[in-house]
Write a protein that holds these residues in place. Structure first.
Motif, short mmCIF file in Angstrom:
data_model
loop_
_atom_site.label_atom_id
_atom_site.label_comp_id
_atom_site.label_asym_id
_atom_site.label_seq_id
_atom_site.Cartn_x
_atom_site.Cartn_y
_atom_site.Cartn_z
N LYS A 131 -0.26 12.14 -3.89
CA LYS A 131 -0.49 11.41 -2.64
C LYS A 131 -1.75 10.54 -2.67
CE LYS A 131 3.14 13.42 -1.00
NZ LYS A 131 4.42 12.68 -1.05
N GLY A 132 -2.30 10.30 -3.86
CA GLY A 132 -3.44 9.41 -3.96
C GLY A 132 -3.02 7.99 -3.62
N THR A 166 5.26 5.61 -4.40
CA THR A 166 6.24 5.37 -3.33
C THR A 166 5.59 4.57 -2.20
OG1 THR A 166 5.71 7.40 -2.09
CG2 THR A 166 7.38 7.58 -3.84
N PHE A 167 6.44 3.79 -1.51
CA PHE A 167 5.98 2.95 -0.40
C PHE A 167 6.97 3.10 0.75
CE2 PHE A 167 5.03 1.16 -4.50
CZ PHE A 167 3.69 0.84 -4.44
N GLY A 168 6.44 3.10 1.99
CA GLY A 168 7.31 3.15 3.16
C GLY A 168 8.22 4.36 3.17
N ASP A 169 7.65 5.56 2.95
CA ASP A 169 8.44 6.81 2.97
C ASP A 169 9.62 6.76 2.01
OD1 ASP A 169 6.78 7.99 4.91
OD2 ASP A 169 7.88 6.99 6.53
N GLY A 211 -7.33 0.83 -10.29
CA GLY A 211 -6.56 0.71 -11.51
C GLY A 211 -6.42 2.02 -12.28
N LYS A 212 -7.43 2.90 -12.16
CA LYS A 212 -7.39 4.15 -12.94
C LYS A 212 -6.22 5.04 -12.53
CE LYS A 212 -10.75 6.40 -9.88
NZ LYS A 212 -12.11 6.98 -9.78
N ARG A 213 -5.68 4.85 -11.32
CA ARG A 213 -4.52 5.64 -10.89
C ARG A 213 -3.21 5.10 -11.47
NH1 ARG A 213 -6.28 6.59 -4.69
NH2 ARG A 213 -7.67 8.34 -5.09
N ILE A 241 0.85 -1.19 0.00
CA ILE A 241 0.00 0.00 0.00
C ILE A 241 0.89 1.24 0.00
CG2 ILE A 241 -1.76 1.29 1.27
CD1 ILE A 241 -2.70 -1.47 2.35
N GLY A 242 0.72 2.07 -1.02
CA GLY A 242 1.56 3.27 -1.15
C GLY A 242 0.76 4.44 -1.66
#
Length: 341
Positions: free
Chosen positions: A76-77, A109-112, A99-101, A69-70
């Motif tokens: 930031k969506g 990005t994930f985990g900062d 999927g549209k994103r 999850i990112g």
């Protein structure tokens, strides 16, 4: 043959949401594939159904914490990726939600920022081809940031991630667990060996397509997903020797079954092998290797209920499933088990 031929009415409350405290304390329905006779046992009782010289075949795949999850790099969506299979190196085929994103060229990005991803392509069925960037070893980053990809019908939080792994899981690569193996403990496997039973392992990395219902009415038009498998020379020889001696090969799970039946030649002989399988087993199929099967209770109209029907007969299976519903058996991944012999 129609998909609706494999429908049965399953009350939602019978879908197991959490694993039992003791792995081998689940219920076990024992089905005689020839007579249709049914016995009700506890899973540990499976020990009584093995004979000296039999071979038990287990799938030692290990589930990746493949749910990430990112967020979109610029807006930031939120995004959720579910890793399905490695395409090459740092490229993976993933499910994207929403999927549209996940348009081609979009970065996430994930985990900062410990892990970043860019959408490279759109594959079949709308899956995304994602390329990841990170420092270090990908599997370690995934262990830190990823979540266990529980099936969509499980709504409860899993307290212990290891309960969605078999006790003998070893080879990382699955998007879902080979759930028939969840009932085994290390102690039970030792007891089985002490009965003079061979215990061997193969690997098939389970894809989510395993659990999808068949959406075409004509079963023969169903398009099977492909999954990666491996079988060692030693395991192949033990299984071949078992068949030559007139003893039984007992597969744990539909994944082990599909792997063995894929590799076997027309005479049922196995050899060391690796590759991709999209074998679809349904009634009319003649088993070449597997004599008996330990499995869970499956979704209506799924390829899995068709596979077990090919072994035990559709009428026997649907009768057994209707009895399981009546008797309150627990269904699916964390549910009870069936031994077809």
């Amino acid at each position: 043959m129609k998909a609706s031929d494999f429908y049965f009415d399953l009350p939602e409350e019978l879908i197991a949401q959490v694993p039992l405290e003791e792995r081998d304390s689940s219920r076990l329905m024992v089905l005689d594939k020839n007579s249709g006779e049914i016995q009700h046992k506890i899973f540990h009782d499976v020990l009584d159904y093995f004979n000296e010289g039999d071979t038990l075949v287990l799938n030692n795949t290990r589930v990746l914490p493949a749910r990430l999850i990112g967020e979109k790099e610029d807006s930031k969506g939120k995004i959720e990726f579910l890793l399905l299979k490695r395409v090459d190196n740092d490229r993976w085929e993933c499910l994207a939600k929403p999927g549209k994103r996940a348009k081609v060229g979009t970065k996430f990005t994930f985990g900062d920022g410990k892990l970043t991803a860019v959408v490279k392509d759109i594959a079949e069925e709308g899956n995304r081809i994602i390329e990841f960037s990170y420092d270090g070893i990908f599997e370690q980053v995934l262990d830190e940031l990823g979540q266990m990809p529980l099936p969509p019908y499980i709504h409860e939080k899993l307290e212990d991630k290891e309960r969605y792994q078999t006790v003998y899981s070893k080879e990382k690569g699955s998007a879902a667990a080979p759930t028939a193996g969840l009932h085994f403990t290390k102690e039970l496997l030792e007891e089985i060996k002490q009965r003079g039973v061979n215990v061997v392992y193969l690997t098939l990395h389970v894809g989510l397509g395993t659990f999808r219902p068949v959406k075409v009415e004509d079963v023969e038009n169903h398009n099977m997903h492909s999954e990666f498998y491996q079988l060692s020379k030693e395991a192949a020889e033990i299984i071949n020797n078992t068949k030559e001696a007139g003893k039984r090969v007992i597969a744990v799970g539909t994944t082990s079954t599909r792997t063995l039946e894929t590799i076997a030649d027309s005479e049922g002989v196995l050899k060391e092998s690796s590759g991709w399988t999209d074998i679809f087993i349904y009634p009319g199929y003649k088993y070449k290797v597997v004599d008996a099967l330990i499995t869970n209770f499956h979704l209506p109209e799924s390829t899995l209920i068709m596979l077990v029907s090919a072994l035990a007969g559709k009428e026997n299976i649907l009768n057994a499933y209707n009895i399981a519903v009546k008797e309150g058996y627990r269904f699916f991944s964390f549910g009870d088990a069936m031994f077809i012999h």
